[in-house]
Design an enzyme around this catalytic site. Structure first.
Site, short mmCIF file in Angstrom:
data_model
loop_
_atom_site.label_atom_id
_atom_site.label_comp_id
_atom_site.label_asym_id
_atom_site.label_seq_id
_atom_site.Cartn_x
_atom_site.Cartn_y
_atom_site.Cartn_z
N GLU A 207 -10.56 6.64 4.62
CA GLU A 207 -9.53 6.05 5.48
C GLU A 207 -9.59 6.59 6.91
O GLU A 207 -10.68 6.78 7.45
CB GLU A 207 -8.15 6.23 4.82
CG GLU A 207 -8.11 5.60 3.42
CD GLU A 207 -6.72 5.48 2.85
OE1 GLU A 207 -6.52 5.87 1.68
OE2 GLU A 207 -5.83 4.95 3.54
N ASP B 38 0.85 -1.18 0.00
CA ASP B 38 0.00 0.00 0.00
C ASP B 38 0.90 1.24 0.00
O ASP B 38 2.12 1.15 0.10
CB ASP B 38 -0.95 -0.05 1.22
CG ASP B 38 -2.21 0.74 0.98
OD1 ASP B 38 -3.26 0.39 1.55
OD2 ASP B 38 -2.17 1.71 0.19
C1 GLC Z 1 -4.44 4.21 -0.05
C2 GLC Z 1 -5.31 3.00 0.24
C3 GLC Z 1 -5.37 2.01 -0.89
C4 GLC Z 1 -5.15 2.71 -2.21
C5 GLC Z 1 -3.75 3.29 -2.22
C6 GLC Z 1 -3.47 4.10 -3.49
O1 GLC Z 1 -3.81 4.63 1.12
O2 GLC Z 1 -5.05 2.28 1.43
O3 GLC Z 1 -6.65 1.37 -0.82
O4 GLC Z 1 -5.30 1.80 -3.29
O5 GLC Z 1 -3.49 4.11 -1.09
O6 GLC Z 1 -4.28 5.24 -3.52
#
Ligand code: GLC
Length: 619
Positions: free
Chosen positions: A508, A301
């Site tokens: 988030e 991530d």
């Molecule tokens: C974010 C998320 C993930 C996403 C990634 C790219 O923090 O946790 O779901 O795909 O970063 O944006």
């Protein structure tokens, strides 16, 4: 004779001077083998490096052999950029990649999590909590297929979707990204992968990445594993449970995703019993790769390896070493890429990271790129431009809105024989009120145009107020007042009111919430309006909220979740053109001190149980 010709063709192409890997007639595995043996360590590590578009350029891609680019939520080449502007940007990176020694194309990834939600004018579908309430896997597959088209229409072959988290606590800021609290429901919704990637033929080996053509995309099941099971729903925190429960509740949907040929899996920020998933070699390599047979690539991530240490990036060398050796193949750096490349190169040269680990990672990345047809068609298909926000996609989204709505209450005020729903289309004068009644951004929620989402006309679509105005008769006067006081309502001759209120957008950790109360402005509007008028309340939220103190004021209550751009779907049902079919994908708790509380739990005592949902025919 045919065999002889085939052998001759192979020998001709396989000679060192020929690039067998560029021959699409060869098997993917043969192409990988041929390409891998030609690659330097620098070129291999470049393939493992994903960078954000803000630091990417044709020159950077060429100079560092970068294999992967993304845009984070809200990162765009321009405000309200048109599809061709996105395509020009992605193609520019591709030109850089194609001009390198081996010409390995870049794969560009984007969070298309409820439609192509970063792109202005794209169709925005209900977030997963609403789609889970539709209980319609085929609908979700169709949404996947339409989303894949819109993603491809901007030159992108890769979507970081679906999120197959099993959210076990609605205090989690990402609970709306989960199809529901029940593992079997989430498993059924993995069918979206067949929409995004296409359905592999029965002969396709389980676990092997599959992308069914130029209108399909590489999908990404996320976030492995237990992201929805953290303590109090605290984002990126610790999932404390037995391995058996982890497998049965949170890992099961990955079995379906892998069986469907999901091409990539994103690792969760969270920890399992105190061990960061990004450092968990047992779960990432031993279980996911070796036992479950996943053969696509694993992606970290965003800056997730930095957060292996606390404070983040306290020891970046340790983060790189631990995450790559845990089995993660592609690192979403996404900014400090020179540092990442230098550190990983040093770790390989010192032997701390083996060459075989690097080769495993690059093999998987190339496997997905070959499966996605990127070597044959690296650049955008400009003929798809008109697919972004296409009318048939909006109709699909409208259908999804209808099917996602959950009717929690429908009653008649004393003295009236009929329940308030369905609403009359021919009432002389009606009131539409509430912070969320005429606000496209609020009805779309987070992950829309920007990372956190926003309010106002953030993209193209139909607000609920507009939808109501589209539905009632010409003779009906529709009065809209966002936050009316009690005097505004009294003795004005309104037949009924529709009050649309709810949560402000979030994404988030910004959405983590221990109270889960309806914002006070919404409660005031309910009180001011419903105390003297028959009223339907439409709740726009990413999860169940505390209702008990307010529900008696309402004649009807609809959980609309985060419906997206096509608000017409709400009016379709409120006015009876369609009945409610939604069944809540979540338990509606009474009080937050009951949480976590999920269907099947001991002492289960909900306000509305998991699966609850009335129809208008029910009295
Ligand atoms: C974010 C998320 C993930 C996403 C990634 C790219 O923090 O946790 O779901 O795909 O970063 O944006």
């Amino acid at each position: 004779m045919a065999l002889l010709l085939a052998l001759l063709a192979f020998l001709l192409v396989a000679g060192d001077g020929q690039m067998l890997y560029k021959d699409s007639r060869q098997s993917i595995e043969a192409r990988i083998k041929d390409l891998l043996r030609r690659m330097t360590l620098e070129e291999k590590i470049g393939q493992m490096t994903q960078i954000e578009r803000a630091v990417a350029s044709q020159a950077v891609v060429r100079q560092y052999g970068i294999g992967d680019v993304l845009n984070g939520g809200g990162s765009a080449p321009a405000e309200r950029a048109a599809p061709n502007v996105w395509e020009d940007m992605v193609d520019d990176y591709q030109i850089g990649a194609m001009s390198t020694r081996l010409g390995i194309p870049v794969i560009y990834g984007v969070d298309a999590v409820h439609g192509h939600n970063n792109v202005y004018g794209a169709t925005i579908y209900p977030h997963n909590i609403g789609l889970g309430s539709s209980r319609d896997p085929e609908l979700v597959r169709r949404i996947g297929a339409a989303t894949a088209l819109e993603v491809r229409a901007t030159g992108m072959p890769y979507a970081f979707a679906p999120c197959i988290a099993v959210c076990r606590d609605p205090r989690w800021g990402r609970c709306y990204e989960s199809y529901g609290e029940d593992t079997q429901l989430v498993r059924s919704m993995t069918k979206i992968i067949q929409g995004l990637q296409g359905s592999p033929p029965p002969s396709h080996p389980s676990g092997y990445p599959y992308v069914g053509g130029p209108s399909k995309v590489v999908a990404c099941a996320k976030h492995f594993v237990g992201d929805g099971g953290t303590v109090k729903g605290i984002d990126e925190n610790n999932t404390v449970t037995t391995y058996r429960q982890l497998v049965q509740v949170h890992m099961a949907p990955y079995l379906d995703a892998i069986a469907m040929g999901v091409s990539t899996i994103m690792i969760s920020y969270s920890s399992f019993n105190g061990i960061k998933m990004h450092a968990n070699r047992f779960l990432v390599t031993e279980v996911l790769k070796n036992r479950l047979g996943f053969q696509g690539f694993l992606i970290s991530d965003w800056e997730a390896i930095d957060r292996i240490t606390d404070p983040p990036k306290q020891n970046y060398t340790y983060s790189v070493l631990t995450s790559v050796n845990a089995g993660i193949d592609m690192i979403m750096v996404p900014f400090d890429y020179q540092n990442f490349i230098n550190i990983l190169t040093g770790l390989v040269k010192s032997g701390a990271v083996s060459q075989s680990r690097i080769d495993d990672a690059v093999t998987r990345i190339l496997r997905v790129k070959f499966a996605a047809g990127l070597f044959e068609a690296p650049k955008a298909n400009r003929k798809l431009n008109n697919k972004v926000g296409a009318e048939d996609h909006r109709e699909l989204a409208r259908e999804a809105v209808r099917k996602s709505l959950v009717l929690l209450k429908n009653s008649a005020r004393s003295g009236s024989s009929k329940n308030i729903l369905p609403l009359s289309k021919t009432a002389p004068k009606i009131l539409v009120a509430g912070t969320h009644a005429d606000d496209l951004g609020l009805q779309c929620g987070g992950w829309t145009i920007t990372w956190q989402g926003g309010s106002g006309q953030t993209t193209i679509g139909t607000t609920i107020r507009q939808a109501i105005a589209n539905t009632v008769s010409q003779s009906t006067q529709v009065v809209y007042e966002q936050s009316p006081d009690a005097n505004f309502v009294k003795d004005k001759g309104f037949s009924y009111a529709v009050v649309v209120i709810g949560e402000q957008p979030y994404a988030e950790i910004a959405g983590d919430n221990l109270n889960l109360t309806i914002p006070s402005q919404g409660i005031d509007t309910i009180r001011n309006v419903c105390s003297s008028l028959r009223c339907v309340v439409v709740l726009i939220s990413g999860r169940p909220l505390v209702l008990e103190p307010h529900i008696d004021m309402m004649d009807a209550l609809v959980a609309a979740w985060l419906p997206g751009s096509e608000g017409q779907g709400v009016a379709d049902v409120l006015f009876g053109d369609h009945d409610f079919v939604g069944k809540s994908s979540r338990t509606w708790f009474k009080r937050v001190d009951q949480l976590p509380m999920n269907v099947g739990d001991m002492g289960y005592d909900p306000l509305f149980p998991y699966g609850f949902g009335m129809t208008m025919r029910q009295q």
